[in-house]
Design an enzyme around this catalytic site. Structure first.
Site, PDB file in Angstrom:
ATOM      1  N   HIS A 110       0.946  -1.474  -0.443  1.00  0.00           N
ATOM      2  CA  HIS A 110      -0.189  -0.268   0.194  1.00  0.00           C
ATOM      3  C   HIS A 110       0.660   1.369   0.361  1.00  0.00           C
ATOM      4  O   HIS A 110       0.663   2.156  -0.419  1.00  0.00           O
ATOM      5  CB  HIS A 110      -0.851   0.136   1.400  1.00  0.00           C
ATOM      6  CG  HIS A 110      -1.851  -1.368   0.599  1.00  0.00           C
ATOM      7  ND1 HIS A 110      -2.135  -1.935   0.726  1.00  0.00           N
ATOM      8  CD2 HIS A 110      -3.480  -0.460   0.022  1.00  0.00           C
ATOM      9  CE1 HIS A 110      -3.197  -2.337   0.211  1.00  0.00           C
ATOM     10  NE2 HIS A 110      -3.891  -1.781  -0.181  1.00  0.00           N
ATOM     11  N   GLU A 134     -11.919  -9.792  -5.739  1.00  0.00           N
ATOM     12  CA  GLU A 134     -10.562 -10.212  -5.195  1.00  0.00           C
ATOM     13  C   GLU A 134     -10.315 -10.988  -4.508  1.00  0.00           C
ATOM     14  O   GLU A 134      -8.927 -11.229  -3.741  1.00  0.00           O
ATOM     15  CB  GLU A 134      -9.907  -8.613  -4.495  1.00  0.00           C
ATOM     16  CG  GLU A 134     -10.874  -8.321  -2.992  1.00  0.00           C
ATOM     17  CD  GLU A 134      -9.923  -6.716  -2.388  1.00  0.00           C
ATOM     18  OE1 GLU A 134      -8.946  -6.083  -2.772  1.00  0.00           O
ATOM     19  OE2 GLU A 134     -10.926  -6.849  -1.214  1.00  0.00           O
ATOM     20  N   ASP A 151      -4.982  -7.656  -5.414  1.00  0.00           N
ATOM     21  CA  ASP A 151      -5.223  -8.551  -4.244  1.00  0.00           C
ATOM     22  C   ASP A 151      -5.401 -10.210  -5.027  1.00  0.00           C
ATOM     23  O   ASP A 151      -4.887 -11.101  -4.930  1.00  0.00           O
ATOM     24  CB  ASP A 151      -6.322  -8.548  -2.934  1.00  0.00           C
ATOM     25  CG  ASP A 151      -5.512  -8.063  -2.178  1.00  0.00           C
ATOM     26  OD1 ASP A 151      -4.635  -8.746  -1.781  1.00  0.00           O
ATOM     27  OD2 ASP A 151      -6.366  -6.936  -1.221  1.00  0.00           O
ATOM     28  N   CYS A 183     -10.548  -1.676  -9.618  1.00  0.00           N
ATOM     29  CA  CYS A 183      -9.629  -0.655  -9.004  1.00  0.00           C
ATOM     30  C   CYS A 183      -7.797  -0.814  -8.878  1.00  0.00           C
ATOM     31  O   CYS A 183      -7.645   0.125  -7.804  1.00  0.00           O
ATOM     32  CB  CYS A 183     -10.205  -0.415  -8.495  1.00  0.00           C
ATOM     33  SG  CYS A 183     -11.404  -1.289  -6.623  1.00  0.00           S
TER      34      CYS A 183
END
Ligand code: PEP
Ligand code: MG
Length: 758
Positions: free
Chosen positions: A364, A605, A629, A676
């Protein structure tokens, strides 16, 4: 044997430099295997040969002078084959090369094992003995195991050693020293490193030049005084309860802090030029190493005491100068583990680049860096953190390379690339108000992923048509406790207000995995397969409800809120979340607010979700694919682990098949399907996803203009054809090559390679 192995690895890994590390290796191996000789040869990239770097048993004069090419002698053969060679009588072997300087003619048997790090043969570890006897299997296994464990330590020590310490190396030397990491956020940065270390973590304190030596000494002495006081206080308060031997420990502590023990050494290091914190780290590390090597268990234990004392002194030093970080106009922030909170420490106009020793391209921290458009290298595992502060760096965010103290030629080559990037950015700006429309008139909305407040302005500037993913955990991560409903509503309102009437997709809290909240620690063996996303929030309805209520309140009057659920695995999770959302809507309506049920969506995901898309689609309004993911779970590759970064490939045929299948399934239920994950921000990825039928693409604001220009340069028909071709291929690397070729034909600029004159 296991104990011996552990002890050698432990000693070597805290050695202060490469020479000491290698000498330690040869000495310990020779002793523990009872051989006459142990030597280490290491590759010298300058001369392209293997140099005898340390030896116990061969003539000392030979060390540093004997050099063998990659195909020369038995050592060369070990390199070439990259496997052990075990001989009873070395001199009889046709590959044997007699090197007079070593005096090795006295030794008959030979066992050489390669030292391999990341598939590269770094060197060879050799043992020899006089007796004509083959080393037995257990000896060979011991040396192979040791070599495998030491390879990383040697690579790290080599890299660190070439940088020298503050005291013994002129920082202005030009060395172009290169370190490899993982490309985290594209772009080039030229700047000066500032290392951020977590508080009271002695191991990550960097070296820094002392500005005012006397002041550093005074600060250090003050810190010592405070630690002495603390120890006396603790000693006194425990006096009644401790036995006399235990009380004596406090005296030992106090003596360790005497001027002619630890303290004196630290002061002399400060006088050599290092700042107090760096000098303290050096001295404590050295003492810890010496103690941990002792055979006597009591003395070995003292290593822990010294570490503890060091940490206490460091804490006071840090407290006295909390603003020790200095930011130049071109700061490159370097950290062991980059966190969102750290990004906020540097004024944004001064931050040009980021480096993290841990993490990988889909961590992240890297995703945030991309959204901020800051060139970033992740997983720079060999970067010597303690020796980097204040040095000039070049970051190549395309290849994942870091150059320390670059020379003029290298700088000139990278300045060229920087100029090119700026020119491209200006060209792309012209597209801001144009649609993402193919040459044959097919349009696809381009949305953005946000998390930070700054993302909103950047996204609108670049012409984003909506927010496809607002990562609500980011504002949670840069705080000290859970934000209240009111605070959350205020934060969310900024996103909804700025984008209205365009849609804003707010994801419910997705913590766990690599996203930890400092005030809500989740300790797990395997966090990516643990308590993450919706699993946490459904277990904590108070957190979930407050968040949904805050979102609904924030959206009052705008009518552009969409709520999205992360990490969904089963239908019952969707049903339960739906019930909670209904309840929040009802409560707020009863409280007199003018809110209605927002559109709700599910993220796909995890692999289980891929096969339930239709079931989910029947229960919600939209589907959004979290390919970051999904890729890690489909390929069983941790998105955070630089060691397997090469295996994390978005164009893997299995990933592409899954993505195509999801779009098809969602459409069977007439649900809109978007993506996304970061794949949507790549020029190649956006074309494939458009051709698969995705209804919109959501990406980081930085890449949006480039994605738009890519879509505007191709016809839908050609994109469909490219997809068909890609889907028939069975190798991700070949797919990448094909896509790059196609992009080049379309005139899309791929990351430039620097042209560095030799
Ligand atoms: C994803 O997994 O693709 C995603 C968009 O969510 P995150 O990266 O925040 O896990
Ligand atoms: Mg995700």
């Amino acid at each position: 044997m296991l104990d011996v192995l552990r002890k050698i690895v432990q000693e070597v890994s805290v050695a202060p430099n490469l020479e000491t590390a290698l000498n330690l290796i040869v000495r310990s191996v020779q002793r523990s295997m009872s051989t006459q000789v142990c030597s280490v040869y290491l590759f010298d990239p300058g001369d392209q040969c293997y140099v005898l770097m340390a030896s116990e048993g061969l003539h000392k004069e030979a060390v540093g002078t004997v050099r063998l090419s990659a195909a020369e002698g038995l050592v060369g053969m070990v390199v070439e084959r990259a496997e052990p060679i075990n001989l009873e009588n070395a001199a009889e072997h046709p590959a044997f090369k007699y090197v007079e300087a070593t005096g090795e003619e006295r030794f008959s048997s030979f066992l050489g094992v390669p030292i391999i790090h990341h598939r590269d043969v770094l060197g060879v570890l050799v043992v020899q003995q006089k007796d004509t006897r083959r080393f037995d299997e257990s000896e060979e296994a011991f040396l192979v195991t040791l070599s495998a464990q030491l390879a990383g330590v040697i690579a790290h020590a080599e890299a660190t050693g070439s940088l020298g310490t503050i005291a013994d190396q002129d920082k202005k030397d030009v060395i172009d020293l290169r370190f490899e990491g993982v490309a985290g956020s594209s772009g080039v940065a030229i700047g000066v490193a500032t290392v951020v270390a977590p508080p009271a973590d002695l191991a990550s304190v960097p070296d820094k030049s002392a500005k005012d030596i006397e002041q550093e000494i005074a600060g250090f002495e003050e810190a010592l005084k405070l630690v002495r006081r603390d120890i006396k206080v603790v000693g006194r308060s425990l006096a009644q309860r401790l036995r006399s031997e235990e009380q004596a420990l406090f005296d030992v502590y106090l003596r360790m802090l005497d001027d002619n023990a630890l303290a004196g050494e630290v002061i002399s290091r400060i006088r050599q030029g290092n700042w107090a914190q760096g000098a303290l780290r050096e001295v404590v590390t050295e003492h810890v190493r010496q103690f941990s090597m002792m055979d006597d268990p009591y003395l070995r234990e003292r290593a822990t005491d010294i570490k503890d004392l060091g940490r206490r002194v460091l804490a006071y030093l840090q407290e006295a100068s909390p603003a020790a970080l200095e930011f130049t106009d071109e700061t490159i922030l370097v950290a062991d583990e980059l966190t969102p909170a750290m990004l906020g420490e540097v004024p944004s106009d001064k931050l040009v680049g980021l480096v993290s020793v841990h993490g990988s391209s889909n961590s992240h921290a890297a995703i945030l860096a991309r959204s901020m458009g800051i060139p970033t290298i992740m997983g720079a595992v060999d970067l010597p953190l303690t020796r980097i502060d204040g040095r000039e760096l070049v970051l190549d965010g395309y290849s994942g390379r870091i150059y320390v103290q670059p020379g003029e030629d290298l700088l000139a080559a990278y300045r060229d690339i920087l100029r090119g990037e700026l020119e491209e950015a200006v060209e792309l700006e012209a597209l801001k108000d144009l649609p993402a429309e193919t040459t044959d008139g097919y349009t696809i909305p381009l949305w953005v992923n946000t998390g930070l407040i700054a993302d909103v302005a950047r996204s609108l500037d670049r012409g984003a048509e909506g927010i496809g993913l607002y990562r609500t955990e980011i504002p949670f991560m840069i705080r000290d406790f859970f934000p209240s409903e009111h605070e959350q509503a205020q934060t969310y309102r900024k996103q909804l207000e700025a984008f209205a009437p365009r849609p804003v997709t707010m994801r419910t809290l997705d913590i766990g995995g690599d996203k930890a909240l400092p005030y809500f620690p989740i300790e797990e063996e395997n966090p990516f397969l643990g308590w993450r996303g919706i699993r946490v929030t459904l277990d904590h309805p108070e957190i979930f409800l407050v968040q949904v209520r805050a979102m609904l309140k924030a959206g009052e009057g705008y009518d552009n809120l969409r709520i999205m659920l992360p990490m969904v695995t089963s239908v019952h999770e969707v049903e339960e979340a739906n019930r909670q959302i209904d309840r929040a809507v009802r409560e707020l309506q009863e409280e007199g607010l003018n809110v209605s049920r927002p559109l709700v969506g599910v993220m796909v995901e995890v692999p289980a979700a891929v096969y339930q898309v239709r079931r989910f689609a029947r229960r919600v309004d939209f589907i959004s694919v979290g390919s970051n993911d999904l890729t890690q779970y489909l390929l069983a590759v941790d998105r955070n682990n630089p060691r397997v970064a090469d295996l994390y490939v978005s164009y893997h045929p299995a990933v592409l098949r899954a993505l195509k299948f999801i779009a098809m399934e969602a459409h069977k239920e007439n649900a809109t399907v978007s993506i996304c994950g970061e794949l949507a921000s790549e020029p190649g990825g956006c074309l494939l996803l458009m051709a698969m039928g995705y209804d919109m693409l959501s990406m980081n604001a930085t890449n949006l203009p480039k994605v738009k220009s890519t879509i505007r340069s191709i016809s839908k028909e050609d994109a469909d054809e490219l997809l068909a071709e890609v889907m028939s291929m069975d190798d991700a690397d070949r797919i990448q090559v094909l896509i790059n070729e196609r992009l080049t034909e379309l005139g899309i600029t791929l990351p430039a390679q620097p042209v560095i004159p030799s």
